[in-house]
Design a protein around this motif. Structure first.
Motif, short mmCIF file in Angstrom:
data_model
loop_
_atom_site.label_atom_id
_atom_site.label_comp_id
_atom_site.label_asym_id
_atom_site.label_seq_id
_atom_site.Cartn_x
_atom_site.Cartn_y
_atom_site.Cartn_z
N ARG A 67 -11.81 74.67 -53.69
CA ARG A 67 -12.00 75.72 -52.33
C ARG A 67 -10.70 75.77 -51.91
NH1 ARG A 67 -16.62 73.08 -49.17
NH2 ARG A 67 -16.32 74.72 -47.59
N ALA A 68 -9.75 74.64 -51.89
CA ALA A 68 -8.26 74.88 -51.45
C ALA A 68 -7.51 76.02 -52.11
CB ALA A 68 -7.59 73.66 -51.07
N LEU A 69 -7.78 75.88 -53.54
CA LEU A 69 -6.80 76.82 -54.39
C LEU A 69 -7.45 78.32 -54.21
CD1 LEU A 69 -4.83 76.54 -56.51
CD2 LEU A 69 -6.69 76.65 -58.26
N VAL A 70 -8.88 78.40 -54.02
CA VAL A 70 -9.05 79.91 -53.73
C VAL A 70 -8.70 80.39 -52.49
CG1 VAL A 70 -11.25 81.32 -53.44
CG2 VAL A 70 -11.23 79.64 -55.22
N ASP A 71 -8.79 79.36 -51.39
CA ASP A 71 -8.31 79.73 -50.02
C ASP A 71 -6.87 80.17 -49.97
OD1 ASP A 71 -10.75 79.48 -49.20
OD2 ASP A 71 -10.54 77.59 -48.49
N LEU B 105 -4.73 81.04 -52.53
CA LEU B 105 -4.68 82.03 -53.41
C LEU B 105 -5.10 83.51 -52.46
CD1 LEU B 105 -3.56 83.23 -56.06
CD2 LEU B 105 -6.01 83.24 -56.83
N ARG B 106 -6.16 83.47 -51.77
CA ARG B 106 -6.45 84.58 -50.85
C ARG B 106 -5.42 84.68 -49.82
NH1 ARG B 106 -8.38 89.35 -51.07
NH2 ARG B 106 -5.93 89.40 -50.51
N ARG B 107 -4.83 83.87 -49.36
CA ARG B 107 -4.00 83.99 -48.34
C ARG B 107 -2.57 84.51 -48.75
NH1 ARG B 107 -5.26 78.67 -46.96
NH2 ARG B 107 -3.27 77.81 -48.00
N ALA B 108 -2.18 84.23 -49.87
CA ALA B 108 -1.09 84.69 -50.50
C ALA B 108 -1.27 86.20 -51.00
CB ALA B 108 -0.49 83.75 -51.65
N VAL B 109 -2.01 86.45 -51.31
CA VAL B 109 -2.48 87.94 -51.92
C VAL B 109 -2.28 89.06 -50.74
CG1 VAL B 109 -3.68 89.51 -53.55
CG2 VAL B 109 -3.29 87.06 -54.11
N ASN C 93 1.44 74.32 -54.30
CA ASN C 93 2.69 75.24 -54.18
C ASN C 93 2.35 76.53 -54.62
OD1 ASN C 93 4.32 73.04 -53.13
ND2 ASN C 93 4.66 72.45 -55.24
N LEU C 94 1.17 76.86 -54.89
CA LEU C 94 0.62 78.23 -55.53
C LEU C 94 0.75 79.06 -54.71
CD1 LEU C 94 -0.61 79.79 -57.78
CD2 LEU C 94 -2.78 79.18 -56.77
N ALA C 95 0.39 79.22 -53.30
CA ALA C 95 0.59 80.23 -52.60
C ALA C 95 1.87 80.83 -52.17
CB ALA C 95 0.11 79.65 -51.00
N VAL D 155 2.36 79.39 -63.90
CA VAL D 155 1.42 78.55 -64.70
C VAL D 155 0.95 77.35 -63.67
CG1 VAL D 155 1.02 77.02 -66.73
CG2 VAL D 155 2.48 79.11 -66.97
N VAL D 156 -0.08 77.13 -63.42
CA VAL D 156 -0.63 76.00 -62.68
C VAL D 156 -1.51 75.23 -63.43
CG1 VAL D 156 -2.12 75.38 -60.62
CG2 VAL D 156 -0.80 77.54 -60.49
N PRO D 157 -0.84 73.84 -63.70
CA PRO D 157 -1.79 72.70 -64.47
C PRO D 157 -2.83 72.16 -63.50
CG PRO D 157 0.40 72.09 -63.76
CD PRO D 157 0.23 73.15 -63.20
N THR D 158 -3.86 72.46 -63.83
CA THR D 158 -5.17 71.72 -62.95
C THR D 158 -6.42 71.85 -63.63
OG1 THR D 158 -6.19 71.51 -60.54
CG2 THR D 158 -5.58 73.79 -61.54
N VAL D 159 -7.30 70.89 -63.43
CA VAL D 159 -8.68 70.82 -64.17
C VAL D 159 -9.55 71.46 -62.87
CG1 VAL D 159 -10.71 69.78 -65.22
CG2 VAL D 159 -8.16 69.73 -65.99
#
Length: 577
Positions: free
Chosen positions: A394-398, A400-404, A542-544, A560-564
């Motif tokens: 959920r943190a990753l989706v959030d 990314l949404r903030r960054a785009v 650090n994705l955002a 590239v984001v390494p994560t499962v």
């Protein structure tokens, strides 16, 4: 006349001379083909050349059409999909014969499933060899078009120069007719190379005549009566609403009824999430399924209620269904009800006008309580997510949404992050496009390239985002060359989890272990840099920042984001037990 450099955006394309005559005076079947596309309104084409298509591609040197040069035909098909989405019209896809044409089929299946107007123009062996299978031509098939008939809306094989304009016009019009979708025209090699000077005059502007599917008045009246008298109407809006440009009409109907609107995954752009009547698109949660089932009148528009739109066919409506759908074969095919075969924009517009003349049962009371019902529904969904260990996802989706930025289009492959986005992504002002129509891998990156190319053609050069898993990324890796050659504003996000993450989840859940899901893969950062494209490896936290920088800068970028990641619990399984 544009030069190859200005049209293609990379190194000069070697000239092809069919003979020693002055090429400025040459006008062949390939020219007639491209003239017709231009006359119909095309500004750009996608594809790659082949032996039997040389006449078509030689004609590109004499055309002002912009050309997007792909490396693999299936990726070219996905690029045409992205181009069609941003242009709002038909995207021509230029193919060679046999292996070249056949390689495009998976992309055309996605265009068919998602109702995207792509016109595939395939070369063919010479007319004399058609249908025989005896001549031994390279790439020859006994009936090439037969392979396309289960995928596209129509096929046609040109056999004379004079047939080219009419065949392409008919295919163009049918591609746009609701429900939109791909069509295919074959033009044999000798027709593409034939001298057209004395046989076909230069093709002038053509105004496509696209048949409109208007709703029958008695059906609109019956639907308006049922909805006006409903105590708990609910609307389920699919991708057909967005593709028809019917957002305003949908909003008018929803506001007239004070009815909550749930959108399918493909219909996320149909209704503004910020609207107080939006119940969003968490279709895989039982709470949403029950919310739809509780409607005494359910208006379904622009969706066939297929697998992903019906919580994997567990949805069982408890009230009356009104089904508006442009695809006749889908009208009330999954659930009985009042079927209206019509374009979503025309039907919703007529329905909104009909509702204006009717008294709406308990409208004032409903207006006060509907927001509470929607809030309760979404609270239930969030509480179910809170009960699972999904903080990282959920943190990753959030993030990314903030960054785009709000107006950036996003193109998603079949990857776990996309499965999250189907439900959790608020598209805001940007289009949300994913491969969930037919579910093939490899969609996101080439579709984004086609969209970015379309933005360049329309003069905006707006950035776009592609999202892939490491498995799906391998399908389109050759298009890094295309991306660099055209220097397009595409940011490609690759979630590297070491394999086919979705299949790993499914197999582990079903069998306790996964087989054949783990992948050897390249160093994506080094690979992108080998193509001359800026790339970086970033951690999820650090994705955002990385996405913000990439989308703000011109040109291509790979992150590239390494994560499962894991999927949220498929709550529909409770019903299948």
């Amino acid at each position: 006349m544009s030069t190859p450099e200005s049209r293609i955006g990379g190194d000069p394309v070697p000239e092809i001379h069919l003979d020693s005559q002055d090429t400025a005076r040459v006008r062949i079947g390939g020219d007639v083909t491209l003239e017709t596309l231009r006359a119909l309104g095309a500004r750009a084409v996608v594809g790659l050349p082949g032996q039997h298509a040389l006449g078509l591609f030689d004609a590109l040197r004499r055309s002002d059409l912009h050309y997007l040069s792909s490396r693999v035909e299936n990726n070219a098909g996905f690029m045409a999909d992205g181009l069609a989405r941003v242009s709002g019209s038909v995207a021509p896809l230029l193919l060679s014969t046999g292996p070249g044409a056949l390689t495009s089929l998976a992309a055309l299946q996605e265009a068919a499933a998602s109702s995207i107007p792509v016109l595939a123009i395939s070369a063919q062996i010479p007319v004399a060899g058609l249908g025989g299978g005896r001549h031994g031509y390279l790439h020859e098939l006994p009936d090439q078009s037969a392979s396309f008939r289960g995928v596209v809306k129509s096929t046609f094989t040109v056999r004379t120069l004079a047939q080219i304009p009419s065949a392409l016009t008919a295919a163009w019009e049918l591609a746009l007719e609701a429900p939109a979708g791909p069509t295919m025209v074959e033009v044999p090699e000798d027709i593409l190379l034939a001298d057209a000077a004395d046989l076909v005059p230069p093709v002038r502007a053509i105004a496509p005549q696209v048949r409109a599917h208007a709703p029958r008045p008695e059906l609109v009246e019956a639907a308006a009566d049922a909805l006006a008298g409903a105590r708990n109407p609910v609307i389920l809006a699919g991708g057909g609403v967005a593709r028809a440009g019917a957002r305003d009409e949908l909003r008018a109907v929803a506001e007239a009824l004070q009815a909550p609107v749930v959108t399918t995954f493909g219909g996320k752009n149909a209704f503004d999430w910020a609207h107080p009547l939006s119940a969003r698109s968490w279709l895989e949660d039982i709470a949403v399924t029950e919310f739809l089932e509780a409607a005494d009148v359910l208006l379904v528009v622009g969706s066939g209620l297929g697998e992903t739109s019906s919580n994997y066919h567990t949805f069982a409506p408890g009230g009356r269904v009104i089904h508006i759908e442009a695809d006749l074969g889908k009208v009330t095919s999954n659930h009985a009800g009042l079927g209206i075969h019509a374009d979503a924009k025309l039907a919703l517009g007529a329905l909104a006008r009909a509702l204006d003349t009717r008294a709406i049962t308990e409208r004032a009371v409903r207006a006060e309580r509907v927001r509470g019902r929607i809030d309760g529904l979404l609270d239930t969904v969030i509480a179910r997510l809170d009960a699972q260990d999904l903080t990282a996802e959920r943190a990753l989706v959030d993030a990314l949404r903030r960054a785009v930025p709000d107006n950036v289009n996003t193109y998603w492959d079949m990857t776990i992050l996309a499965y999250w986005a189907w439900s959790a992504w608020d598209p805001r002002g940007g289009e949300f496009a994913s491969a969930q129509g037919s579910g093939g891998l490899g969609y996101g990156f080439p579709a984004a390239i086609g969209a970015a190319f379309g933005h360049r053609v329309d003069g905006t050069d707006a950035p776009v985002l592609a999202v892939s898993g490491d498995g799906g990324a391998l399908y389109g890796i050759a298009e890094l060359a295309t991306l660099k050659q055209h220097d397009l504003n595409v940011t490609w996000l690759i979630i590297d989890d070491g394999g086919y993450g979705i299949l790993r989840e499914y197999m582990t859940g079903a069998f306790g272990a996964a087989t054949a899901t783990e992948l050897a893969r390249p160093d994506y950062v080094a690979l992108a840099e080998a193509f001359g494209i800026s790339a970086e490896l970033v951690q999820p936290e650090n994705l955002a920042g990385a996405i913000e920088v990439a989308l703000a800068a011109p040109g291509p970028r790979v992150i590239v984001v390494p994560t499962v990641l894991g999927l949220f619990a498929p709550t529909h399984l409770d019903r299948l037990a």
